[in-house]
Structure formats: C-alpha cells, structure tokens
Design a protein around this motif. Structure first.
Motif, short mmCIF file in Angstrom:
data_model
loop_
_atom_site.label_atom_id
_atom_site.label_comp_id
_atom_site.label_asym_id
_atom_site.label_seq_id
_atom_site.Cartn_x
_atom_site.Cartn_y
_atom_site.Cartn_z
N PHE A 1 0.95 -0.97 0.21
CA PHE A 1 0.06 -0.23 -0.29
C PHE A 1 0.72 0.94 0.41
CE2 PHE A 1 -2.93 2.76 1.93
CZ PHE A 1 -4.17 3.04 1.04
N TYR A 2 0.46 1.91 -1.16
CA TYR A 2 0.81 3.24 -0.97
C TYR A 2 0.67 4.03 0.69
CZ TYR A 2 3.04 7.61 -3.31
OH TYR A 2 3.71 9.20 -3.76
N PRO A 3 1.78 5.02 1.12
CA PRO A 3 1.67 4.96 3.15
C PRO A 3 1.26 6.51 2.34
CG PRO A 3 3.51 4.56 2.57
CD PRO A 3 3.08 4.09 1.13
N GLN A 4 0.36 6.56 2.94
CA GLN A 4 0.18 8.29 3.12
C GLN A 4 1.20 9.15 3.80
OE1 GLN A 4 -4.19 9.38 5.22
NE2 GLN A 4 -4.19 7.21 5.50
N ALA A 5 1.38 10.47 3.34
CA ALA A 5 2.60 11.26 4.08
C ALA A 5 2.91 11.48 5.35
CB ALA A 5 2.99 12.46 2.61
N ARG A 6 4.09 12.06 6.10
CA ARG A 6 3.51 12.51 7.08
C ARG A 6 3.81 14.26 6.31
NH1 ARG A 6 7.59 10.87 11.08
NH2 ARG A 6 5.38 9.41 12.42
N THR A 7 3.85 15.59 6.27
CA THR A 7 3.29 16.82 5.79
C THR A 7 3.48 17.70 6.88
OG1 THR A 7 2.60 16.13 3.93
CG2 THR A 7 2.62 18.24 4.11
N PHE A 8 4.90 18.89 6.39
CA PHE A 8 5.07 20.19 7.34
C PHE A 8 4.46 20.86 6.79
CE2 PHE A 8 6.99 16.89 9.68
CZ PHE A 8 6.35 16.85 11.27
N MET A 9 3.97 22.32 7.52
CA MET A 9 3.49 22.93 6.09
C MET A 9 2.97 24.32 6.74
SD MET A 9 0.08 21.30 4.04
CE MET A 9 -0.08 19.89 5.88
N PHE A 10 3.61 25.36 6.13
CA PHE A 10 3.21 26.83 6.36
C PHE A 10 2.87 27.84 5.05
CE2 PHE A 10 5.07 31.63 5.96
CZ PHE A 10 4.31 32.04 7.46
N GLY A 11 1.73 28.52 5.69
CA GLY A 11 0.72 29.36 5.29
C GLY A 11 0.08 30.05 5.40
N ALA A 12 -0.51 31.52 4.89
CA ALA A 12 -1.21 32.29 5.22
C ALA A 12 -2.87 32.49 4.81
CB ALA A 12 0.27 33.85 4.50
N ASN A 13 -3.59 33.16 5.58
CA ASN A 13 -4.86 33.32 4.61
C ASN A 13 -4.94 35.44 5.19
OD1 ASN A 13 -5.49 31.52 7.27
ND2 ASN A 13 -5.59 31.69 4.88
N VAL A 14 -5.09 36.39 3.92
CA VAL A 14 -5.10 37.39 4.04
C VAL A 14 -6.90 38.19 2.99
CG1 VAL A 14 -3.91 39.19 3.63
CG2 VAL A 14 -1.99 37.43 3.87
N THR A 15 -7.10 38.74 4.10
CA THR A 15 -8.16 39.48 3.78
C THR A 15 -7.98 40.37 2.76
OG1 THR A 15 -9.82 37.56 4.17
CG2 THR A 15 -10.80 39.87 3.88
N PHE A 16 -7.35 41.39 2.44
CA PHE A 16 -8.52 42.39 2.04
C PHE A 16 -9.39 42.97 1.73
CE2 PHE A 16 -5.17 40.57 -0.39
CZ PHE A 16 -4.08 41.70 0.11
#
Length: 966
Positions: A951-966
């Motif tokens: 089985f193709y395993p699910q990955a461990r992931t680390f992310m950085f992001g942003a939410n911006v509203t004008f």
C-alpha cells in the motif's frame, strides 16, 4: 444507444421548466425573517431549522474544514461525522477516498453515496475546490434520504458552495507550501540477514546452501531508500465576493500541486479550478441565479496497492544483495547486462538486475525510466441556472437547468527497455492516447408553500424532474515502432505504415430517469414535529416490469424541553426525541442489465466446409430486474447539557433486500455472461454519538467536537442454495475473503493455527478420534492446523471465518483553542474492530526478501510458538495457506492534523489597508498509534478493505501558509 424507458417518461421533458435537484440556497427567502437568525441545515430541495430537524443529518460548515489541507475534498469528512466512514484509497497524490454512510449497503452494485453539489448530481467531488465549500450535509437515515428515492440507499451528501454577500468587495488569498516524507518504513532484512535466512531455508529442506559467506554482503541495498523521496505540496487560492441589494457574486481561482513521496517525478497531482456564483434579484417576485465551475486535473500514478510490480512492491521484495547501479562487473554475471536496451543511469552505468527476484519485480530506478511522460487528465465543466418566482407571499416556484460536461483521458509512451530476463520490451516502442467525453443534464421544478396558522407551521413542497446520463463517447489510438528513443520526442505526427497504427472507438450507453417528489414539514409550537416525503422514480436501468418505484418516508420529533412540565434546570437544558422510517433504492448498476443482446462468436462450419456466421445471446433476459430496496429505522435524541455540552445519539437498523448481482447459472444454458437478478439480503445495525463542548473565558476559548460510531454488518441471505460467495484472492492462496450468510461482508477466510510443533513427539501425539495423525508429513517448526469441522483430517473444509476486514468502530475528535490572537487546532481520527491481511511478500518468489519478523522464526524446541521455521519447499504450507498468522489487528488512532495560527492585530493590518492576516504552520499525519506492522493500517480500494498488497502510505507533511483578506 439511447432507449427511453417509456412513452410517458419521454413526455416528462416537455412538461418541465426544471427545478434544482437540491435547492441549496443557504437561507430561503420564503422563510419568515424571525427564523433566519437560527441555524439551518440543508435537507434536500430546501432548508430547515436545526432545532426542528427530525432526520439523522450531520452538518459540517466551512469554518470546520477551511484549515484542512486535503488533497481531495471528500477527505475532509474523515472523522468529522458519526456514521460516515472515510478511508484513503492511497497516499498517492490525487487519490480519492472511499466514503461509506452507515456501512456497506450492497455486495455487488455501487456503494458510493449520492453526491449533490448545488443541486447537481455528480459522480464524486474530486474536481471541487475545497475552499469553495460553504457547507456539507450528510443525510444518513431513511427519513432524510428518501427525498432522493431510487438513488438514496447509499446515503446522500449535499455540498453547498459559497455565494456572494452584500457589502464591500472582499478579496481573499489562502495558500500554503509544505514538504512530505514517509512516516514509516518497513523493517526488511539487510543483505547479511537475507543471505543467512535464504541459506537456512535451503538447509532445512536438505539442500546445499547458496551463500558461502553471508557477512561479506554487509548491509547491502536498502531499496526503500531508493523509492522514498521528499514530496512537495502547495496550494494557492484567490477569491472575491461582494454585492448590493440587487446582486451578489462569488468568484474564485485555485491552483493545487502535489508530488508524491514515492518516486515523485512519476507520482504527482495538479489541479486548476475556477468558479463564479451569482444571484440577482430582478424584481420583488423574481430572483435569478447561477453557479459555474471549471476544473482541470493532471496526474500520474504508480501501482498503489498491488503485489504484481511497481516501485513499492519491488522495493519490498527485491533482494538487498543486488546493487542499485553496477560499477564493478566482477561482482555480477556480465551476461545479464549485455542486452542493448538495458536501462542505464546518467553516467552510463547499468541499473542492477536481481539474479534471484524477477517476474514483474524490477529495479525501481530503471522502472522509472519506462514511465516518464505518461499522464492522465480531465476537464470538468459543471453549472446550473435557476429562476425563483414568488407567486404569492407564501408560495414560491423554482426551476433550474443543471449540467455537467466532462472530458478525460490519458497518454502513455512505452520505450524499448530491458529490466530483467522476465520484464522487457524488445520489439516495438508505442505511443497511446485515449480520450473520452460525457454530458449529463437534469431539469427540475419545485413549488413550495410555507405558512403559519397560529401555532401551526406548514411547509409543503412538490416537484418533478427529468435526468439524462452518460451521453458521450471515446476513442483510443496507438502508434508503434516510432523512430524515436525518448518520450520527449513522442508524437502522432510521424508518418507510419498502416500496420503500425491502430484505433478503437465506442459510444456510451445513455440512460435516463424521471421523478415526482413531495415533502410535508409540520410543527406545532415548535414542539411536535413531523416530516413526510414521497418520491416516485422511473429509471431506464431496470426491466420493463419495474421501470417505476415508490419511496416513502416519515419522521417524528418532540422538543420535550418546550413542554410546560419541563422544569428549567442546569443539567439537561434542551432535549429533542426523534425517530423515523424510510424506504430507499439503489440503482448503482450499468445500463440494460435486464436485457439480452445477440453477439457474434457462434460461427460454425457446414458440411461443405463453408463457414456460417452465427450469433448467440450474451445473457438471459430479466424483465423483473429492479432496484435494491433498503428500509431504515432511526431512533435518536439531541441534548444540550450543563449549558456548554451537546450530545446526539442515533440508533439505527437498515436492511437491504433484493441485492443486485449476477446469478450463477449452469454452463449448458449457452450464454456468455451471467444474468443480473435481485438476490440476497443484508443488514447493518449501529449506534452513533456526536459530542460537543464550547466555553469562553475572556481571551481564552475552547471547543471540542467528537464522534463515535459502531456498525455491525451481516449477510442475511444469498441466492437460493448458496451459503457464500468467493471474493478477493491473493496469489497462490486463492480466495482469502468470503461473503457468507451470518458473517460480515468480505470476511477473511482461512485456516486457524494452534501454535508450532516443537518436536516429533508432539507431531505424533496430534491425532484424531481414530488415533490417526493429523499432520504425518509435518516437521518440528511447522504450524499446527486446527480441525475446525471435526472430521479428523486437515483440508480446505477446515477454513473458517477469521474476522472482518471492515472496521466496526470509527471515531474522531477536534479540539480548537483560541487565546487572544493565537489559535490551535488538533484533530485525530481512527478505526478499530477489524483485521488487515499483510500480503507484502510474493509467495511465488522463493528468494523475495522478508520483513525482520522472520528473524523470530522457529529454530529449535522452545524458541517460539508463533512463527514457523524457514522452508522453501513448504510441505506443510506454513506460508502458502492463508491463516490467522497473516492477519493483524487494524486498529489505529492517528493525530491527523495539528495547526498553530497567529492573526496579526487589527491596528497593524489596518495600516496596510488589509482586513485580516493570519499565518499558520500545520503538521499532517504526525503520529499513528497502531500495532499494525505494515506501512499504513488505513487501507481501502473501493469495497476491498484491509488487504495490504504494498500500500502507498499516507505521508507525514509539514506546511506553512497564510490567509489574507483585503
């Protein structure tokens, strides 16, 4: 072929102005203003106050899912709605999930829920941009689902996309970037351990050993290191919304790109989405609106759960004594590397070829070369237009036209290559392209009357619709022997002889449906609640005797806390009791399964050697073929406790009768395909709990939402005379799962072990009632097989039910903490009560590598009573029989998501003319608590649960992001 189900159905299209399949406006203008401030949920063709809902409906709002970085939108349901089982089909980028509502409903036809997006029935929501979702409602019981009639037995999931809001123009950006890696690797033998075990297998069978000095190999090649890589994931979405008193709009554009953790250049997924929704109040009595979405997807994938080839299976099975790249030919057989089409690295060195493990197994680095440039693609256009007319103050008519146009296909180039003596292409290269298209449309009308008479509230809706499906065609073109050596140069523009050009084309089989439906919602003083629905569906999928079916339902509710006798207290603040019954259908089969067609293939030779063209029927006709019927009873209670807690408990029982499947018939009947019939019954019983808690303390707030569900599946009957159906198979083991009366769907089926023989005396003493030895050919270290049926011998009649592959328990929990400008979300989910079959090793490859579990094998009396001795001949069938030794508990709990966010203070953002700026870091699949020793305990592929073939395993992931509203 386009066959209308009857003359009367053909007339329906003329009578219809059309109505939205699910009039999913977030708050209907027909509701009195005082009701609009209350929470409402979608119920199919309308909305209802949550406090007055009498059916089993789980609701998920945008705020619950907007922070979840799911690759496919259906995955956001996992662990968030009791009774909704969501299992990832693979960790491969772009892989969908298997969604089941209250268990498996059928063991032959489609079990996927009915997906309805903005009133449009679609075959899944993988094309949808998750950030465009306003809410998701899951109609789980018969009473709430029956409004969708013949297609509702599998459960109904309503998805509403975002609409514009009055006020200033808002522009928003949401995005993230992350890196992924494998959360777990298998414990496989290194080269020294491998050589030692192989030698032991030869020695135990009385044969000369192969490797004279196992220690000389050292650690050898770790093939898992060769396939696993760092994947990347990024997502960028821009949306704009606004409007005034007359018109509102919402528009969005999204880009998603993910590369896999297994050979990322041949395992990736890309998606582009665009959407525009608008509403226009032309006059006080006329409102017009539309939704439109476009999605482009492109992906390439590897074999994600298969033991017959592919990078993962090869990495598990290849011997670690073979090098990745051959630089010193004194260590290998040079004859294996003399083929001119052998695959080489960028320095011209050939990739290593195993002298022991062949067939479909190959060096993953070399295999990658054969897959470059291959891809799948799709373009989906989905939308509707509608008009809503206020005929009277309490009477509204709505009509809409819905449609979906899809294009999809794939392209692949196969070069000349030599991967091993058993895996090569040495004759012709080839370039192939397949393109398909499909158009589906529906036209519906609803007429809604809503009024209040003193303490009586009445909502009456009637409607009708016509639906046309699967209009389209497809074609495949293949060119061979192109004058090229690389996929970059592949093109259909080369002039080739006709014998090097082949093509095939087909037309889809169109089918259609017509419906009449109605619903009455009534309450008295918001205390006594009643909902009744009726749908009358006609479908061309079924035989002439059963074109039409009736699907009724009713549900009752009692808001006990509104009674005069109910004392105001701080323990049980509110209490609603509800119950209902509904009758649903499942039409998830192909077209014209009831019909018999004559096909070629019955040619014969007459007395003068003249060939006579003959035809024969493909199957037997069944004019009585009809839908599966599922009846469901639901009893429930909704409570608010101690002012801050909520609790919902649902108890249900649903029974499916007349399950659609091919009947087995004798060969002398003379048809090529088994005819479809309504045979077999199945039952699901379960209980669900949904729990909530919210509390605020000045700058600190907390909310907790948790759910738990139990479902028990049982086969009640099969076709006359049958006690079981053989299901999935595994290599030389044959059938490993059965659907049997009295057991769960696709339960594991094999032998039970009673330990391991420690000495010859124990073998001699294991005898039947007649004193005869059970296993006279066994040796110390072999499994002791259980005589299940007590007939005194060990054979296939001793196979038995070894447990279900489908979890009985599902659970999930989300915790949200907010302190000033900081926010923290922790989400976990899991499943329990099932088994997983670990079929990672190829049984037909005696030299395939082992997991380190083999190091605990039996080596002498008292060494172990769990694992058998190593043997290549395997006369006792320790390894070639499916037994409980291959099954492991699949229970797991996964910390699916942890997200920490910080929102900049308003006085900072206002300096730059920005309304909101939030930054966040996210960890996905952080920890998985399980005793399962494979890559991933969460395994499914459609209705094939719990079989790990690599089985193709699910990955461990680390992310950085942003939410911006004008």
């Amino acid at each position: 072929m386009n066959v209308r189900i009857s003359r009367s159905l053909g007339m329906v299209a003329v009578l219809y102005f059309t109505a939205n399949f699910n009039a999913q406006n977030t708050k209907s203008d027909t509701l009195p203003k005082e009701q609009k401030i209350e929470e409402v949920v979608m119920i199919g063709y309308g909305t209802q106050k949550k406090s007055n809902v009498t059916g089993a409906i789980s609701s998920i709002k945008a705020s619950d899912i907007e922070a979840i970085p799911a690759g496919k939108p259906e995955q956001v349901l996992q662990g968030r709605a009791a009774g909704v089982n969501v299992v990832s089909n693979s960790g491969q980028p772009g892989a969908s999930a298997t969604v089941r509502v209250r268990g498996i409903t059928s063991y032959s036809s489609n079990n996927d829920p009915l997906w309805v997006v903005d009133g449009i029935v679609v075959d899944g929501i993988g094309w949808l941009n998750q950030s465009d979702i306003e809410s998701i409602e899951v109609l789980k019981d018969g009473a709430s689902s029956a409004i969708y009639g013949v297609s509702a037995a599998r459960g109904v999931i309503l998805v509403t996309t975002k609409k514009g809001k009055r006020g200033r123009l808002n522009l928003s950006y949401n995005g993230f970037y992350g890196v992924s890696s494998a959360a777990r690797k298998l414990d496989l033998l290194n080269a020294t351990q491998y050589a030692t075990i192989i030698n032991e297998g030869f020695a135990n069978d009385g044969k000369p050993i192969r490797f004279q000095n196992p220690a000389s190999f050292g650690a050898g090649t770790d093939w898992q290191d060769q396939i696993f890589s760092t994947g990347e994931r990024q997502n960028h979405e821009v949306s704009v919304q606004g409007g005034n008193e007359k018109s509102t709009f919402f528009g969005s554009f999204g880009y998603y790109d993910q590369s896999g953790i297994v050979m990322s250049d041949i395992s990736y997924y890309k998606r582009l989405t665009a959407r525009i929704n608008s509403t226009h109040k032309v006059t006080d009595w006329l409102t017009l609106g539309q939704t439109f979405a476009y999605t482009h997807q492109k992906n390439q994938g590897i074999n994600s759960n298969g033991e017959f080839g592919g990078p993962i299976s090869s990495a598990v099975n290849l011997d670690p004594t073979t090098p990745v790249v051959v630089k010193d030919f004194s260590t290998v057989d040079p004859n294996m590397y003399s083929n001119p089409y052998i695959v080489r690295d960028e320095n011209g060195n050939p990739y290593g070829i195993s002298p022991y493990v062949n067939q479909e197994m190959s060096n993953p680095k070399a295999f990658r070369y054969t897959q470059l440039g291959n891809y799948n693609w799709s373009d989906d256009f989905i939308g509707n237009v509608y008009a809503e007319l206020r005929l009277l103050k309490s009477l509204t008519f709505k009509t809409s036209l819905n449609g979906k146009k899809s294009y999809w296909g794939n392209q692949s180039f196969t070069p000349l290559f030599y991967l091993s003596p058993t895996y090569s292409n040495l004759v012709n290269n080839s370039l192939s392209r397949t393109t398909q298209n499909k158009f589906e449309w529906s036209i519906e009308n609803t007429l809604t009357y809503q009024n209040k008479f003193g303490d009586h509230n009445v909502n009456l809706m009637v409607g009708n619709g016509y639906y046309d499906y699967n209009i389209g065609n497809g074609q495949t073109i293949t060119h061979t022997n192109l004058p090229i050596t690389s996929y970059q140069d592949a093109s259909f523009n080369f002039t080739l002889p006709s014998e090097n050009r082949t093509s095939n084309a087909w037309d889809n089989v169109e089918w259609n449906k017509a419906s009449y439906f109605g619903r009455l919602i009534y309450d008295y003083k918001n205390k006594y609640l009643f909902t009744g629905t009726l749908r009358y569906d006609g479908s061309s999928l079924f035989g002439p005797n059963y074109h039409w079916g009736t699907f009724p339902s009713f549900s009752l509710g009692w808001n006990v806390d509104k009674e005069n006798f109910w004392p105001e207290n701080n323990v049980v603040n509110t209490l609603k009791l509800r119950g209902g019954y509904g009758k649903l259908g499942n039409d998830g089969i192909g077209a014209f399964k009831f019909a018999s067609f004559y096909i070629p293939g019955a040619n014969y030779t007459s007395g003068n050697n003249t060939v006579m063209i003959g035809y024969l029927p493909n199957t037997l006709e069944n004019p009585d073929l009809k839908w599966e019927t599922t009846s469901q009873v639901n009893i429930a209670a909704d409570m608010k406790l101690f002012k801050d807690f909520t609790l919902t408990v649902d108890l249900y029982k649903k029974k499916t009768v007349g399950i659609l499947r091919p009947m087995q018939i004798p060969g002398y009947v003379g048809v090529t395909n088994a005819p479809f019939s309504n045979v077999g019954d199945m039952e699901n019983r379960g209980i669900e709990f949904e729990f909530g808690y919210k509390k605020n303390w000045n700058d600190l707030s907390i909310s907790v939402n948790a759910n738990f569900a139990y479902n028990e599946n049982e086969i009640l009957s099969l076709e006359d005379g049958r006690q079981y159906l053989d299901e999935d198979q595994f290599q030389s083991m044959g059938v490993i799962q059965r659907t049997a009366i009295g057991a769960a769907y696709k339960s594991f089926y094999g032998f039970k072990t009673l330990g391991v023989f420690q000495n010859q005396a124990q073998i001699n003493s294991y005898v039947n009632s007649n004193g005869q030895m059970y296993q006279s050919n066994a040796k110390p270290g072999d499994f002791i097989w259980a005589d299940i049926n007590g007939d005194g011998i060990i054979n296939d009649l001793d196979k038995t039910d070894l447990g279900s592959s489908i979890p009985k328990y599902y659970f999930g929990a989300t915790v949200n903490l907010n302190y000033k400008n900081w926010d923290l979300m922790i989400f976990g989910q899991g499943a329990a009560g099932h088994k997983v079959f670990q079929g990672l090793r190829r049984l037909d490859m005696l030299d395939a590598n082992y997991q380190t579990r083999i190091l605990d094998r039996w080596t002498g009396e008292g060494s172990t009573n769990e694992n058998p001795r190593v043997t290549r001949d395997d006369p006792n069938k320790n390894y070639s029989r499916l037994s409980d030794w291959y099954l492991q508990k699949g229970d797991y709990f996964r910390i699916k998501l942890v997200q920490l966010g910080y929102t900049l203070p308003n006085d900072v953002t206002q300096r730059f003319g920005v309304s909101k700026v939030r930054f966040f870091i996210t960890g996905e699949n952080i920890f998985t608590f399980t005793k399962y020793t494979g890559y991933d305990p969460e395994i499914a592929a459609g209705d094939s649960f719990g079989i790990d073939r690599a089985f193709y395993p699910q990955a461990r992931t680390f992310m950085f992001g942003a939410n911006v509203t004008f």
